[in-house]
Design a protein around this motif. Structure first.
Motif, PDB file in Angstrom:
ATOM      1  N   LYS A 216       0.878  -1.150   0.103  1.00  0.00           N
ATOM      2  CA  LYS A 216       0.105   0.058  -0.144  1.00  0.00           C
ATOM      3  C   LYS A 216       0.917   1.219   0.028  1.00  0.00           C
ATOM      4  O   LYS A 216       0.534   2.321  -0.657  1.00  0.00           O
ATOM      5  CB  LYS A 216      -0.936  -0.038   1.042  1.00  0.00           C
ATOM      6  N   GLU A 217       2.001   1.036   0.617  1.00  0.00           N
ATOM      7  CA  GLU A 217       2.936   2.271   0.636  1.00  0.00           C
ATOM      8  C   GLU A 217       3.358   2.721  -0.733  1.00  0.00           C
ATOM      9  O   GLU A 217       3.506   3.846  -1.022  1.00  0.00           O
ATOM     10  CB  GLU A 217       3.950   2.269   1.762  1.00  0.00           C
ATOM     11  N   VAL A 218       3.999   1.572  -1.497  1.00  0.00           N
ATOM     12  CA  VAL A 218       4.353   1.881  -2.734  1.00  0.00           C
ATOM     13  C   VAL A 218       3.301   2.433  -3.850  1.00  0.00           C
ATOM     14  O   VAL A 218       3.456   3.128  -4.319  1.00  0.00           O
ATOM     15  CB  VAL A 218       4.892   0.504  -3.352  1.00  0.00           C
ATOM     16  N   CYS A 219       2.220   1.873  -3.543  1.00  0.00           N
ATOM     17  CA  CYS A 219       1.106   2.417  -4.450  1.00  0.00           C
ATOM     18  C   CYS A 219       0.746   3.806  -4.115  1.00  0.00           C
ATOM     19  O   CYS A 219       0.244   4.514  -4.964  1.00  0.00           O
ATOM     20  CB  CYS A 219      -0.301   1.437  -4.191  1.00  0.00           C
ATOM     21  N   ALA A 220       0.788   4.122  -2.495  1.00  0.00           N
ATOM     22  CA  ALA A 220       0.549   5.436  -2.236  1.00  0.00           C
ATOM     23  C   ALA A 220       1.551   6.539  -2.981  1.00  0.00           C
ATOM     24  O   ALA A 220       1.157   7.384  -3.452  1.00  0.00           O
ATOM     25  CB  ALA A 220       0.405   5.717  -0.767  1.00  0.00           C
ATOM     26  N   ARG A 221       2.820   6.050  -2.777  1.00  0.00           N
ATOM     27  CA  ARG A 221       3.755   7.072  -3.512  1.00  0.00           C
ATOM     28  C   ARG A 221       3.728   7.125  -4.886  1.00  0.00           C
ATOM     29  O   ARG A 221       3.816   8.133  -5.523  1.00  0.00           O
ATOM     30  CB  ARG A 221       5.162   6.426  -3.231  1.00  0.00           C
ATOM     31  N   MET A 226       2.143  10.524  -9.792  1.00  0.00           N
ATOM     32  CA  MET A 226       1.613  10.476 -10.754  1.00  0.00           C
ATOM     33  C   MET A 226       0.540  11.695 -11.066  1.00  0.00           C
ATOM     34  O   MET A 226      -0.313  11.637 -11.859  1.00  0.00           O
ATOM     35  CB  MET A 226       0.904   9.246 -11.289  1.00  0.00           C
ATOM     36  N   ARG A 227       0.246  12.360  -9.893  1.00  0.00           N
ATOM     37  CA  ARG A 227      -0.779  13.363  -9.943  1.00  0.00           C
ATOM     38  C   ARG A 227      -0.269  14.710 -10.466  1.00  0.00           C
ATOM     39  O   ARG A 227       1.071  15.080 -10.417  1.00  0.00           O
ATOM     40  CB  ARG A 227      -1.128  13.736  -8.471  1.00  0.00           C
ATOM     41  N   PRO A 232       2.211  12.092 -17.093  1.00  0.00           N
ATOM     42  CA  PRO A 232       2.494  12.314 -18.592  1.00  0.00           C
ATOM     43  C   PRO A 232       1.457  12.858 -19.288  1.00  0.00           C
ATOM     44  O   PRO A 232       2.135  13.451 -20.443  1.00  0.00           O
ATOM     45  CB  PRO A 232       2.995  10.831 -18.793  1.00  0.00           C
ATOM     46  N   ASN A 233       0.298  12.674 -19.061  1.00  0.00           N
ATOM     47  CA  ASN A 233      -0.727  13.274 -19.866  1.00  0.00           C
ATOM     48  C   ASN A 233      -1.245  14.483 -19.403  1.00  0.00           C
ATOM     49  O   ASN A 233      -2.385  15.053 -19.723  1.00  0.00           O
ATOM     50  CB  ASN A 233      -1.846  12.363 -19.800  1.00  0.00           C
TER      51      ASN A 233
END
Length: 437
Positions: A216-221, A226-227, A232-233
């Protein structure tokens, strides 16, 4: 012994005994002076190139400086050697010159007749004067400052202590303590630039990653990274909006009119319109909203609509209007499919352990207020087992089927066609017409 000195090459310097340590008059020291410093030149760029305090003037652009003996300066020009070279910046440059001009770059000696230490020092001097490409100080593809490099480096006590602490932490140096912190070797500077993994390597890497889940920590980071501008978009809305989007579908005027007529006048559901026209539901909803038509609220209870002639099955709301030829219900099972299902289940025997499990779980699980769908389901079902056991007030018929190893689709077909299924007799009534407690 002294008579043999005439055979000593000129690249060897003789030191007399009087200049050496020791009392023996026959003691003679030799210093090997066969080392040299060489340069490799890019034949695509000609001119006169002279750098700072370096006396040598090049006729072509220098792209690599090295030290060697014998024919070392000619040992770079081989596809097999360049493929194994870890300096991808250098090897890619050489291969590009070979592809463009049809011949390898030029290699020349810029100073020879030196000792090993002198060649190391002069190599470092040349690299410093000309400049390196990875540091953006010059055209050289060298990735180090030259000289003896890591081969003659001796670790200090401080280095040994830091290495010991890193190993005690599991060999990982995190954050700013990591020597690669903040260093991004992207593009031509990357050691993997221009290289491709083989199919075997890709399969091996794929197998290593299978079954791994990010914490969950890696997903949160990753989510935070990506925000906004990290995506990239970001700020690319105009490039992917409307007709520029690869998923954009253009409809003719007649198709748009048919969609509006079906939805507004015939009051068909969007999912049924999408099924009839062979489009996705979100395209139908987009056309409706673009024509300033308010979407009807969707019912929480979904039903199936089937057309036997067109062989179309669509999921619709319970309160929608069906066009001609459609009836509420599921597609009936063909005799061929029924035969296949019969062959699949033929010979299967339920073990005593499974039967005991069914007996423990089935009692009270689907009946009355114990059922999680109590008061929510529109229909209540009843079932009579082949052994005569009767089950009433079943709200979740799908769960009931899974418990007994029955196919829900076949059970619904048997209900709509009013016929038994595997000697089970099912029936249903509206829940508001009976007491469900």
């Amino acid at each position: 012994m002294l008579n043999d000195l005439a055979c000593v090459p000129e690249s060897i310097t003789r030191i007399p005994a009087k200049d050496c340590i020791g009392d023996s008059s026959e003691r003679i020291f030799f210093i090997d002076r066969n080392s040299y410093v060489y340069a490799i030149l890019d034949t695509r760029i000609s001119g006169f190139f002279q750098y700072n305090d370096l006396e040598y003037r090049f006729e072509y652009l220098p792209i690599y400086i090295g030290k060697g003996i014998n024919n070392r300066y000619l040992g770079h020009f081989s596809n097999k050697i360049l493929e194994k070279d870890k300096n991808r910046l250098k090897s890619n440059k050489f291969l590009k010159i070979k592809e463009t001009t049809g011949s390898w770059p030029i290699a020349i000696k810029i100073r020879d007749n030196m000792t090993v230490k002198e060649s190391f020092a002069y190599e470092m001097f040349c690299i410093k004067q000309i400049g390196r490409l990875d540091l953006k100080t010059g055209p050289l593809t060298n990735l180090t400052a030259g000289g003896e490099g890591v081969y003659a480096y001796k670790k200090t006590e401080e280095d040994l202590r830091k290495q010991s602490e890193a190993l005690k932490r599991g060999g990982k140096v995190k954050g700013i303590n990591n020597p690669m912190y903040g260093v991004h070797r992207v593009g031509v500077v990357s050691p993997h630039y221009g290289r491709h993994h083989s199919v075997e390597t890709k399969n091996r890497l794929s197998e290593l990653q299978k079954g791994k889940k990010m914490s969950k920590e890696v997903c949160a980071r990753a989510s935070i990274r990506m925000r906004g501008k990290g995506n990239p978009n970001y700020n690319n809305g105009d490039k992917t909006r409307g007709p520029k989007n690869y998923q954009w579908v253009t409809l003719s005027e007649k198709q748009v009119d048919d969609i509006i007529r079906m939805y507004s006048i015939e009051r068909l559901s969007t999912s049924l319109i999408a099924t009839l026209l062979g489009k996705s539901s979100h395209i139908i909803r987009r056309i409706i909203t673009e024509n300033n038509i308010e979407l009807r609220p969707s019912s929480t209870i979904k039903k199936y609509a089937y057309n036997k002639e067109l062989n179309i099955l669509a999921k619709v709301d319970e309160n929608c209007v069906l066009p001609k030829g459609f009836i509420f219900g599921v597609k009936p099972v063909s005799d061929e499919t029924r035969m296949k299902l019969s062959c699949i289940n033929k010979g299967k025997v339920i073990s005593e352990e499974q039967k005991e499990k069914f007996r423990k779980n089935i009692i009270g699980k689907y009946l009355g207020k114990n059922n999680k769908l109590y008061g929510k389901s529109r229909f209540i079902y009843s079932a009579i087992a082949p052994n005569g056991t009767c089950h009433k007030n079943i709200a979740n018929i799908k769960e009931f089927c899974y418990e007994y190893g029955l196919k829900p689709v076949s059970v619904f077909a048997s209900i709509y066609n009013d016929r038994p299924y595997k000697n089970w007799i099912f029936s249903r009534v509206l829940s508001r017409n009976i007491a469900t407690h």
